[in-house]
Design an enzyme around this catalytic site. Structure first.
Site, PDB file in Angstrom:
ATOM      1  N   TYR A  40       7.478  -9.486 -15.179  1.00  0.00           N
ATOM      2  CA  TYR A  40       6.287  -8.791 -14.672  1.00  0.00           C
ATOM      3  C   TYR A  40       5.042  -9.285 -15.429  1.00  0.00           C
ATOM      4  CZ  TYR A  40       3.258  -4.688 -13.748  1.00  0.00           C
ATOM      5  OH  TYR A  40       2.229  -3.845 -13.386  1.00  0.00           O
ATOM      6  N   GLN A  48       2.813   3.660  -5.583  1.00  0.00           N
ATOM      7  CA  GLN A  48       2.155   4.772  -6.294  1.00  0.00           C
ATOM      8  C   GLN A  48       0.630   4.763  -6.097  1.00  0.00           C
ATOM      9  OE1 GLN A  48       2.330   4.664 -10.595  1.00  0.00           O
ATOM     10  NE2 GLN A  48       1.086   6.531 -10.714  1.00  0.00           N
ATOM     11  N   LEU A  49       0.024   3.577  -6.108  1.00  0.00           N
ATOM     12  CA  LEU A  49      -1.442   3.529  -6.086  1.00  0.00           C
ATOM     13  C   LEU A  49      -2.059   3.392  -4.695  1.00  0.00           C
ATOM     14  CD1 LEU A  49      -2.350   1.312  -9.193  1.00  0.00           C
ATOM     15  CD2 LEU A  49      -1.864   3.749  -9.030  1.00  0.00           C
ATOM     16  N   ASP A  51       2.217  -2.609   4.199  1.00  0.00           N
ATOM     17  CA  ASP A  51       3.401  -2.725   3.327  1.00  0.00           C
ATOM     18  C   ASP A  51       4.523  -3.223   4.211  1.00  0.00           C
ATOM     19  OD1 ASP A  51       5.511  -2.199   1.321  1.00  0.00           O
ATOM     20  OD2 ASP A  51       4.021  -0.933   0.357  1.00  0.00           O
ATOM     21  N   ILE A  52       5.737  -3.344   3.598  1.00  0.00           N
ATOM     22  CA  ILE A  52       6.879  -3.759   4.425  1.00  0.00           C
ATOM     23  C   ILE A  52       7.791  -2.578   4.699  1.00  0.00           C
ATOM     24  CG2 ILE A  52       6.905  -6.203   3.800  1.00  0.00           C
ATOM     25  CD1 ILE A  52       8.966  -5.500   1.618  1.00  0.00           C
ATOM     26  N   ASP A  86       3.983  -8.591   5.250  1.00  0.00           N
ATOM     27  CA  ASP A  86       4.850  -9.131   4.196  1.00  0.00           C
ATOM     28  C   ASP A  86       4.050 -10.228   3.494  1.00  0.00           C
ATOM     29  OD1 ASP A  86       6.710 -10.377   2.629  1.00  0.00           O
ATOM     30  OD2 ASP A  86       8.202 -10.644   4.216  1.00  0.00           O
ATOM     31  N   ILE A  87       3.828 -10.066   2.208  1.00  0.00           N
ATOM     32  CA  ILE A  87       2.973 -11.041   1.508  1.00  0.00           C
ATOM     33  C   ILE A  87       3.649 -12.400   1.350  1.00  0.00           C
ATOM     34  CG2 ILE A  87       1.525  -9.382   0.271  1.00  0.00           C
ATOM     35  CD1 ILE A  87       3.454 -10.288  -2.197  1.00  0.00           C
ATOM     36  N   GLY A 109       0.772  -1.242   0.000  1.00  0.00           N
ATOM     37  CA  GLY A 109       0.000   0.000   0.000  1.00  0.00           C
ATOM     38  C   GLY A 109       0.799   1.285   0.000  1.00  0.00           C
TER      39      GLY A 109
HETATM   40  N1  NAD Z   1       1.238   2.105 -11.485  1.00  0.00           N
HETATM   41  C1  NAD Z   1       0.825   1.649 -12.654  1.00  0.00           C
HETATM   42  O1  NAD Z   1       0.922   2.350 -13.679  1.00  0.00           O
HETATM   43  C2  NAD Z   1       0.183   0.293 -12.751  1.00  0.00           C
HETATM   44  C3  NAD Z   1      -0.365  -0.121 -13.973  1.00  0.00           C
HETATM   45  C4  NAD Z   1      -0.933  -1.387 -14.069  1.00  0.00           C
HETATM   46  C5  NAD Z   1      -0.963  -2.215 -12.951  1.00  0.00           C
HETATM   47  N2  NAD Z   1      -0.429  -1.769 -11.778  1.00  0.00           N
HETATM   48  C6  NAD Z   1      -0.440  -2.673 -10.629  1.00  0.00           C
HETATM   49  O2  NAD Z   1      -0.952  -2.022  -9.488  1.00  0.00           O
HETATM   50  C7  NAD Z   1      -0.269  -2.487  -8.316  1.00  0.00           C
HETATM   51  C8  NAD Z   1       0.267  -1.285  -7.563  1.00  0.00           C
HETATM   52  O3  NAD Z   1       1.141  -0.585  -8.412  1.00  0.00           O
HETATM   53  P1  NAD Z   1       2.071   0.588  -7.869  1.00  0.00           P
HETATM   54  O4  NAD Z   1       2.419   1.419  -9.040  1.00  0.00           O
HETATM   55  O5  NAD Z   1       1.472   1.193  -6.667  1.00  0.00           O
HETATM   56  O6  NAD Z   1       3.374  -0.259  -7.462  1.00  0.00           O
HETATM   57  P2  NAD Z   1       4.623   0.232  -6.596  1.00  0.00           P
HETATM   58  O7  NAD Z   1       5.830  -0.453  -7.141  1.00  0.00           O
HETATM   59  O8  NAD Z   1       4.644   1.710  -6.503  1.00  0.00           O
HETATM   60  O9  NAD Z   1       4.290  -0.378  -5.149  1.00  0.00           O
HETATM   61  C9  NAD Z   1       4.372  -1.743  -4.872  1.00  0.00           C
HETATM   62  C10 NAD Z   1       4.529  -1.930  -3.368  1.00  0.00           C
HETATM   63  O10 NAD Z   1       4.705  -3.331  -3.106  1.00  0.00           O
HETATM   64  C11 NAD Z   1       5.480  -3.400  -1.923  1.00  0.00           C
HETATM   65  N3  NAD Z   1       6.094  -4.726  -1.719  1.00  0.00           N
HETATM   66  C12 NAD Z   1       7.195  -5.244  -2.296  1.00  0.00           C
HETATM   67  N4  NAD Z   1       7.481  -6.435  -1.749  1.00  0.00           N
HETATM   68  C13 NAD Z   1       6.534  -6.682  -0.817  1.00  0.00           C
HETATM   69  C14 NAD Z   1       6.310  -7.752   0.108  1.00  0.00           C
HETATM   70  N5  NAD Z   1       7.122  -8.812   0.177  1.00  0.00           N
HETATM   71  N6  NAD Z   1       5.227  -7.660   0.925  1.00  0.00           N
HETATM   72  C15 NAD Z   1       4.398  -6.595   0.887  1.00  0.00           C
HETATM   73  N7  NAD Z   1       4.579  -5.560   0.049  1.00  0.00           N
HETATM   74  C16 NAD Z   1       5.643  -5.598  -0.793  1.00  0.00           C
HETATM   75  C17 NAD Z   1       6.543  -2.328  -2.110  1.00  0.00           C
HETATM   76  O11 NAD Z   1       7.124  -1.955  -0.857  1.00  0.00           O
HETATM   77  C18 NAD Z   1       5.752  -1.202  -2.773  1.00  0.00           C
HETATM   78  O12 NAD Z   1       5.342  -0.225  -1.847  1.00  0.00           O
HETATM   79  C19 NAD Z   1       0.814  -3.453  -8.790  1.00  0.00           C
HETATM   80  O13 NAD Z   1       0.354  -4.775  -8.631  1.00  0.00           O
HETATM   81  C20 NAD Z   1       0.953  -3.138 -10.254  1.00  0.00           C
HETATM   82  O14 NAD Z   1       1.326  -4.266 -10.994  1.00  0.00           O
HETATM   83  C21 NAD Z   1       0.147  -0.543 -11.648  1.00  0.00           C
END
Ligand code: NAD
Length: 340
Positions: free
Chosen positions: A166, A37-38, A59-60, A77-78, A34
């Protein structure tokens, strides 16, 4: 009306029993990954709808004061299945929004970690959702398609042979979710998002240029783009992405012909985006120096066909490229001012 005002934590939907309107309790929602970015924006959006304490961000990584002040935040942690079980039980979670992932460009830099987080992590959360009968939302991406897929437009169901870890992990998540739905009746829901644009720092994807360009031109007046000027990709402002997620999560099961839908708002190239930004900043300078992300972008959809989402649960984008540029100029200016 009176009941709703008295009980702000209850959603508008009601179940009618014996002619009496009984308010339906808000779902308790856990968001993994969480702090990317989203996630933070998603928590704000859903808290507005379901109540502050009904949305738990996790989040972690260590949260900022703002994150902690906004509402519940916990470590999750997932990769730790027991830890996840404990959270679901202790917080009586109903819906899981699974955001944890390594994105396209970052995933290529550390494939073993991407396999762990994106694939093993997915195994954990889907099994968890099955055990505790959770509704689970997993975002997929335009990166779940590859060079063999039709690129303009890319339909909901077509060839998917991605060439990034990915993309491979997201196809795996889509198929696993559909399988659990058919085999166990799991309420799995998945949207394939295009590049999501917001003023928050992006997580290392191939569409990130469409965010970085605003930060760089507003701070420095110039931007070096890692994609060629005519690289067309589907995009969406975060406001549309979160509305899509929320409307899709609330859509009644009987309306959903699929468990996985394409959604999009627009498609543009770096050159077209620059043209729109130059209306606000006429002196901006853009140079182009394509890197390895160009190969990824060249294998992805150019125009995304989301007609099935429009048909089945009435998806309709609201933010077009002109709105997007005006929103981003305003939001990024505010971020820059706040950081000074
Ligand atoms: N941002 C985009 O443009 C976009 C587009 C399509 C799909 N998505 C999907 O939306 C989701 C969120 O995207 P985002 O841009 O926020 O990604 P992001 O990379 O900004 O955030 C991902 C988060 O996952 C966390 N993470 C990593 N390892 C972890 C673990 N072991 N346990 C718990 N958390 C862990 C990270 O700390 C990070 O905060 C993702 O699944 C991504 O594939 C995003």
């Amino acid at each position: 009306m009176y009941l709703r005002r008295l009980c702000p934590n209850f959603v508008k939907q009601t179940i009618r029993t014996y002619g009496v309107a009984v308010p339906k309790k808000s779902p308790k929602i856990l968001i993994t990954g969480g702090l990317g970015q989203l996630g933070v924006e998603c928590a704000k959006y859903l808290r507005g709808k379901y109540g502050r304490d009904n949305v738990i961000l996790s989040d972690i990584i260590k949260p900022t004061n703002d994150v902690v002040n906004d509402g519940p935040y916990i470590f999750a942690d997932i990769l730790d299945f027991k830890g996840l079980q404990k959270i679901v039980v202790n917080h009586r979670v109903d819906w899981l929004i699974h955001f944890s992932a390594l994105l396209s460009a970052i995933g290529e830099q550390n494939v073993p970690l991407a396999v762990r987080v994106n694939i093993e992590g997915m195994h954990n959360v889907i099994e968890l959702a099955k055990q505790y009968k959770l509704r689970i939302f997993v975002p997929s991406t335009i990166g779940a398609f590859g060079p063999d897929s039709p690129r303009n437009p890319t339909p909901n169901v077509t060839v998917q042979r991605p060439r990034t870890i990915y993309g491979v992990s997201k196809v795996h998540a889509e198929l696993l979710g559909e399988y659990y739905y058919h085999r166990f009746g799991l309420d799995f829901r998945c949207l394939r998002f295009p590049g999501v644009i917001s003023s928050d720092p992006p997580g290392g994807g191939t569409t990130d240029y469409a965010i970085a360009i605003f930060h760089d031109v507003l701070r420095k007046g110039h931007y070096q783009c890692y994609l060629k000027p005519d690289t067309r990709l589907p995009m969406m402002h975060v406001r549309d992405a979160l509305r899509a997620l929320s409307e899709f999560l609330e859509a009644p099961n009987e309306k959903l012909i699929r468990r996985v839908y394409n959604v999009t708002s627009m498609s543009f190239t770096p050159e077209e985006l620059t043209g729109k930004i130059s209306k606000y900043i006429p002196e901006l300078q853009i140079t182009y120096k394509p890197d390895s992300r160009q190969d990824i972008a060249d294998s992805w959809p150019q125009v995304f066909d989301d007609s099935e989402a429009r048909r089945d649960w009435q998806w309709k984008p609201e933010v077009d490229i002109d709105n997007l540029v005006s929103l981003m100029i305003k939001e990024v200016k505010e971020k820059i001012a706040a950081s000074r």
